[in-house]
Write a protein that holds these residues in place. Structure first.
Motif, PDB file in Angstrom:
ATOM      1  N   LEU A 195      -4.411  -7.500  -7.533  1.00 10.86           N
ATOM      2  CA  LEU A 195      -5.002  -6.589  -6.548  1.00 10.86           C
ATOM      3  C   LEU A 195      -4.549  -5.178  -6.872  1.00 10.86           C
ATOM      4  CD1 LEU A 195      -6.556  -6.208  -3.804  1.00 10.86           C
ATOM      5  CD2 LEU A 195      -4.325  -6.429  -2.672  1.00 10.86           C
ATOM      6  N   GLU A 196      -5.460  -4.221  -6.761  1.00 10.61           N
ATOM      7  CA  GLU A 196      -5.108  -2.830  -7.038  1.00 10.61           C
ATOM      8  C   GLU A 196      -4.163  -2.284  -5.964  1.00 10.61           C
ATOM      9  OE1 GLU A 196      -8.801  -0.792  -7.317  1.00 10.61           O
ATOM     10  OE2 GLU A 196      -9.425  -1.833  -9.146  1.00 10.61           O
ATOM     11  N   GLU A 197      -3.164  -1.538  -6.405  1.00  9.43           N
ATOM     12  CA  GLU A 197      -2.125  -1.048  -5.497  1.00  9.43           C
ATOM     13  C   GLU A 197      -2.663  -0.142  -4.390  1.00  9.43           C
ATOM     14  OE1 GLU A 197       0.586   0.656  -8.267  1.00  9.43           O
ATOM     15  OE2 GLU A 197       1.236  -1.296  -9.045  1.00  9.43           O
ATOM     16  N   PRO A 198      -3.520   0.841  -4.681  1.00 13.91           N
ATOM     17  CA  PRO A 198      -4.026   1.676  -3.575  1.00 13.91           C
ATOM     18  C   PRO A 198      -4.772   0.863  -2.520  1.00 13.91           C
ATOM     19  CG  PRO A 198      -4.447   2.720  -5.686  1.00 13.91           C
ATOM     20  CD  PRO A 198      -3.992   1.323  -5.988  1.00 13.91           C
ATOM     21  N   GLN A 199      -5.518  -0.144  -2.971  1.00 14.11           N
ATOM     22  CA  GLN A 199      -6.238  -0.982  -2.011  1.00 14.11           C
ATOM     23  C   GLN A 199      -5.265  -1.774  -1.146  1.00 14.11           C
ATOM     24  OE1 GLN A 199      -9.504  -2.994  -3.781  1.00 14.11           O
ATOM     25  NE2 GLN A 199     -10.073  -4.115  -1.934  1.00 14.11           N
ATOM     26  N   ALA A 200      -4.186  -2.259  -1.763  1.00 16.66           N
ATOM     27  CA  ALA A 200      -3.167  -2.984  -0.994  1.00 16.66           C
ATOM     28  C   ALA A 200      -2.525  -2.068   0.047  1.00 16.66           C
ATOM     29  CB  ALA A 200      -2.103  -3.545  -1.937  1.00 16.66           C
ATOM     30  N   ALA A 201      -2.215  -0.831  -0.353  1.00 15.41           N
ATOM     31  CA  ALA A 201      -1.620   0.117   0.593  1.00 15.41           C
ATOM     32  C   ALA A 201      -2.561   0.393   1.762  1.00 15.41           C
ATOM     33  CB  ALA A 201      -1.264   1.422  -0.121  1.00 15.41           C
ATOM     34  N   PHE A 202      -3.865   0.476   1.473  1.00 17.85           N
ATOM     35  CA  PHE A 202      -4.847   0.729   2.531  1.00 17.85           C
ATOM     36  C   PHE A 202      -4.950  -0.477   3.459  1.00 17.85           C
ATOM     37  CE2 PHE A 202      -9.444   2.297   3.442  1.00 17.85           C
ATOM     38  CZ  PHE A 202      -8.996   2.862   4.627  1.00 17.85           C
ATOM     39  N   TYR A 203      -4.906  -1.688   2.894  1.00 11.95           N
ATOM     40  CA  TYR A 203      -4.911  -2.891   3.732  1.00 11.95           C
ATOM     41  C   TYR A 203      -3.710  -2.875   4.682  1.00 11.95           C
ATOM     42  CZ  TYR A 203      -8.667  -5.422   1.320  1.00 11.95           C
ATOM     43  OH  TYR A 203      -9.872  -5.833   0.838  1.00 11.95           O
ATOM     44  N   ARG A 204      -2.573  -2.444   4.185  1.00 10.37           N
ATOM     45  CA  ARG A 204      -1.387  -2.378   5.037  1.00 10.37           C
ATOM     46  C   ARG A 204      -1.627  -1.417   6.202  1.00 10.37           C
ATOM     47  NH1 ARG A 204       2.741  -4.262   7.894  1.00 10.37           N
ATOM     48  NH2 ARG A 204       4.453  -2.782   8.105  1.00 10.37           N
ATOM     49  N   TRP A 205      -2.215  -0.270   5.912  1.00 13.54           N
ATOM     50  CA  TRP A 205      -2.483   0.693   6.980  1.00 13.54           C
ATOM     51  C   TRP A 205      -3.468   0.107   7.999  1.00 13.54           C
ATOM     52  CZ3 TRP A 205      -6.692   3.204   9.001  1.00 13.54           C
ATOM     53  CH2 TRP A 205      -6.403   4.247   9.894  1.00 13.54           C
ATOM     54  N   LEU A 206      -4.505  -0.566   7.502  1.00 14.23           N
ATOM     55  CA  LEU A 206      -5.475  -1.168   8.407  1.00 14.23           C
ATOM     56  C   LEU A 206      -4.818  -2.222   9.294  1.00 14.23           C
ATOM     57  CD1 LEU A 206      -8.556  -1.612   6.039  1.00 14.23           C
ATOM     58  CD2 LEU A 206      -8.401  -0.074   8.007  1.00 14.23           C
ATOM     59  N   ASP A 207      -3.903  -3.004   8.733  1.00 13.01           N
ATOM     60  CA  ASP A 207      -3.214  -4.022   9.527  1.00 13.01           C
ATOM     61  C   ASP A 207      -2.421  -3.401  10.671  1.00 13.01           C
ATOM     62  OD1 ASP A 207      -4.156  -6.189   8.207  1.00 13.01           O
ATOM     63  OD2 ASP A 207      -2.375  -6.545   7.003  1.00 13.01           O
ATOM     64  N   ARG A 208      -1.853  -2.244  10.419  1.00 13.65           N
ATOM     65  CA  ARG A 208      -1.029  -1.593  11.439  1.00 13.65           C
ATOM     66  C   ARG A 208      -1.872  -0.916  12.508  1.00 13.65           C
ATOM     67  NH1 ARG A 208       1.775   2.553   9.470  1.00 13.65           N
ATOM     68  NH2 ARG A 208       3.301   2.466  11.130  1.00 13.65           N
ATOM     69  N   HIS A 209      -3.180  -0.876  12.310  1.00 13.94           N
ATOM     70  CA  HIS A 209      -4.086  -0.279  13.305  1.00 13.94           C
ATOM     71  C   HIS A 209      -5.208  -1.258  13.639  1.00 13.94           C
ATOM     72  CE1 HIS A 209      -2.043   3.104  11.404  1.00 13.94           C
ATOM     73  NE2 HIS A 209      -2.259   3.776  12.519  1.00 13.94           N
TER      74      HIS A 209
END
Length: 469
Positions: A195-209
């Protein structure tokens, strides 16, 4: 095959690696595994990050660890983690690092034994390849998981879980294949996905919101009151600057429907830019080297005042200094001492010392890595890229110019999400947001909250695995 109990996300980083896990069957948030690792030859600590450093210990140190029967993490003749990172400043010729940066370097055989780069302390047979080094880091994480869950039964074993390993978005097919080769060498099961790292970071942000329309409201900024019906897509820029690379990814986000999550689509990704924390370490070293006044040296790429051995020590010291300064705030005149060994041996050789103030480091970062530039700016080109540790680093260290070139001709940025240890200082994040706003005729993007820059990629990868099941 039995159903997995967890989705595991692994951030195989240039400077640090992280393992996170999300339980299947409930909505508990992803968590980070505390990784056991050697802190000294005689002591062990658990930490959320595993420094991506590998140390081949001297015979006496190896005997000390072996005699005490201490856990090593299935890494053979090498020790991974904190002890290795510390020893990089003491015996740099016995410590391999930046293996991830080598995986995308087509000018080298990534399966050949040449790390630590330039070391004359280890013979060729004792050195390690970038693929094998990456495999040992992954093997340590796998062993740490199994150690944690050893008493829970076969269904809790690492190989029984859903596993995602992250890579830079700019990794080409060859580098991705080498990453999977490293995973297989580490004993990972065949079902590992990337999985691409920027996409993973964005998924993390979405999970927190995830609650209601919270994510969309944050992305919409001043237009949040307009709601989601008929709303135009938002464009989110992920700026991921870690230890070895700078990755820029642009996403189009459409509003949620029927109470679901926003839909995301990656619409652009930057070229592979070998520019990150390692470059800052080198810049600090070049700034400090003339202050030691240590005579003449023998390293063509280093200031002539230092020998090869002293230069290696200085790089390691600058790496530690950078991490210390960027992780905290302080007054501009706060001074940080840096020492390197003298040229001789024994106590009489003494040590050479210099100091760097916080203000000097800020000036170096702003002028060298985050200078103001026009929206039409392009990275500066030279006859050949800067080469240190054998790696072809970006010729232009200015992140802002690389970012301007990436955004040229693309939709305006509505929001920015930062990731990577280099972006920890709030004033650097503000500077990039203001710079993008200036390029967009004073329409500054929303800065999305990101308080776990070291852990977000692994956490997001674990959550992404759960989303896909």
């Amino acid at each position: 095959m039995a159903q997995p109990r967890f989705c595991i996300g692994i951030d195989l980083g240039t400077s640090n690696s992280v393992l996170a896990f999300a339980p299947l069957g409930d909505d508990r948030e992803a968590a980070v595994l505390a990784v056991p690792q050697r802190d000294t030859p005689a002591t062990e600590v658990d930490a959320p990050t595993l420094p991506s450093f590998l140390y081949r210990p001297e015979a006496a140190v190896a005997a000390q660890v072996t005699a005490q029967g201490q856990w090593r993490g299935d890494t053979g003749d090498w020790i991974v983690g904190r002890l290795a990172q510390r020893r990089a400043g003491e015996v740099p010729g016995r410590v391999a690092h930046s293996a991830k940066s080598w995986l995308c370097h087509h000018g080298a055989d990534r399966t050949a034994r040449f790390l630590p780069w330039g070391s004359d302390e280890l013979g060729e047979a004792e050195k390690i390849s970038p693929v094998a080094a990456s495999a040992l880091i992954l093997a340590h994480l796998r062993a740490a998981w199994n150690r944690r869950f050893v008493d829970r039964g076969a269904s809790f074993a690492f190989d029984a879980q859903d596993i995602t390993v992250t890579v830079p978005a700019s990794f080409d097919a060859a580098a991705q294949t080498l990453t999977l080769d490293a995973a297989r060498e580490a004993g990972f099961p065949a079902h590992v996905r990337l999985l691409e790292e920027p996409q993973a970071a964005f998924y993390r942000w979405l999970d927190r919101h995830a609650a209601g329309d919270a994510a969309w409201q944050a992305l919409a900024g001043s237009d949040a009151e307009a709601g989601t019906t008929g709303a135009a897509p938002r464009h989110v820029l992920v700026v991921d600057i870690g230890g070895g690379t700078s990755d820029f990814s642009l996403f189009s986000v459409t509003p949620p429907q029927d109470g679901g999550a926003p839909a995301i689509e990656r619409i652009a990704v930057s070229d592979h830019i070998l520019l990150g924390g390692d470059n800052i370490d080198l810049a600090i070293a070049h700034l400090l080297a003339p202050r030691f006044g240590a005579g003449t040296g023998v390293v063509p790429t280093a200031p002539r005042e230092l020998s090869a051995r002293q230069w290696d020590h200085l790089i390691a010291a600058c790496r530690a200094l950078k991490e210390r300064v960027l992780s905290s705030d302080g007054p501009p005149d706060e001074a940080f001492p840096v020492s390197v060994p003298g040229r001789g041996s024994g106590l009489l050789a003494g040590a050479l010392s210099a100091t760097l103030t916080r203000a000097e480091l800020d000036t170096l970062l702003i002028d060298g890595f985050f200078p103001d530039c026009w929206a039409t700016a392009k990275p500066k080109r030279t006859a050949g890229a800067v080469k240190e540790f054998g790696l072809p680093y970006a010729a232009d260290p200015a992140v802002t110019r690389h970012l301007a070139a990436f955004l040229a001709g693309r939709p305006p940025v509505d929001a920015v999400l930062f990731n990577g240890g280099t972006m920890k200082p709030a004033h650097l994040r503000r500077r990039l947001v203001d710079q993008i706003g200036a390029w967009q005729e004073a329409r500054a993007p929303v800065a999305l909250d990101s308080d776990d820059l070291d852990l977000a990629v692994a956490l997001g990868a674990a959550s992404a695995g759960r989303r896909q099941r």
